[in-house]
Write an enzyme that holds these catalytic residues in place. Structure first.
Site, short mmCIF file in Angstrom:
data_model
loop_
_atom_site.label_atom_id
_atom_site.label_comp_id
_atom_site.label_asym_id
_atom_site.label_seq_id
_atom_site.Cartn_x
_atom_site.Cartn_y
_atom_site.Cartn_z
N HIS A 1 56.50 7.93 4.57
CA HIS A 1 55.42 7.90 3.58
C HIS A 1 55.91 8.44 2.23
CE1 HIS A 1 51.07 8.43 2.38
NE2 HIS A 1 51.66 9.25 1.54
N GLU A 2 56.51 9.61 2.26
CA GLU A 2 56.96 10.21 0.99
C GLU A 2 58.09 9.39 0.36
OE1 GLU A 2 55.04 12.23 -0.28
OE2 GLU A 2 53.92 12.79 1.51
N HIS B 1 56.71 6.68 -1.76
CA HIS B 1 56.42 7.12 -3.14
C HIS B 1 57.72 7.20 -3.95
CE1 HIS B 1 52.30 7.78 -2.19
NE2 HIS B 1 52.47 8.89 -1.49
ZN LIG Z 1 51.14 9.93 -0.34
#
Ligand SMILES: [Zn+2]
Length: 179
Positions: free
Chosen positions: A116-117, A120
């Site tokens: 997830h990170e 980003h």
């Molecule tokens: Zn996030």
């Protein structure tokens, strides 16, 4: 539990779009203040990254820490690529160490916080970015949702008819691990 399995999780998660990660090296630093208090925007985070960050813009730096206090419910956080030029030392992701694959945080220990990170870090936003409206998450083929959700809320449809990006149910399956 370890960083090599986290890299495996990244390569599973980012296989379809064709991103590949190879483990370059792992360093271990004993610093209880950085480990426990390295939340976003903290002096501990700044000191940790200033001391430990390696490589240029193509090198993903992953810091595994134990968020406590104010940040005790945080799983992780990341920089976006557009901030690299102005803040190169800040670049990277910081994740809760218990989320590493095989870690002790039940239901969150498959390395997906790292995935997830890293999303980003390569420039992806949440599917609730911009709520139901253009340009949403800036990805044309992901269904928008109005607000974040937890778990697998099948049939949830927060972008109702009348919004600019209307129509389908909220995304719960658009993730490579589920295919
Ligand atoms: Zn996030």
């Amino acid at each position: 539990m370890g960083m090599s399995h986290q890299i495996d999780a990244l390569n599973l998660g980012f296989g379809p779009p064709g991103l590949r990660f190879a483990l370059r090296n792992v360093t271990r630093t004993v610093n209880a203040d950085w480990f426990n208090n390295g939340g976003p925007g903290t002096p501990q985070q700044d000191a940790m990254k200033a001391s430990l960050r390696q490589g240029g813009p193509s090198v993903l730096n992953i810091y595994s820490v134990n968020f406590s206090g104010t940040w005790s419910s945080l799983l992780g956080y990341s920089t976006f690529p557009q901030t690299y030029t102005s803040a190169p030392t800040d670049d990277g992701i910081v994740i809760l160490f218990t989320t590493l694959p095989g870690g002790p945080l039940a239901s969150y220990n498959q390395g997906k916080t790292g995935v997830h990170e890293t999303g980003h870090w390569v420039g992806l936003y949440h599917t609730f970015q911009g709520s139901c409206f253009e340009p949403g998450d800036y990805v044309a083929d992901t269904q928008p949702e109005a607000t974040p959700s937890e778990g697998c809320m099948e049939g949830r449809a927060t972008c109702v008819v009348g919004d600019v990006l209307e129509g389908e149910v909220d995304p719960i399956r658009e993730f490579a691990f589920n295919f």
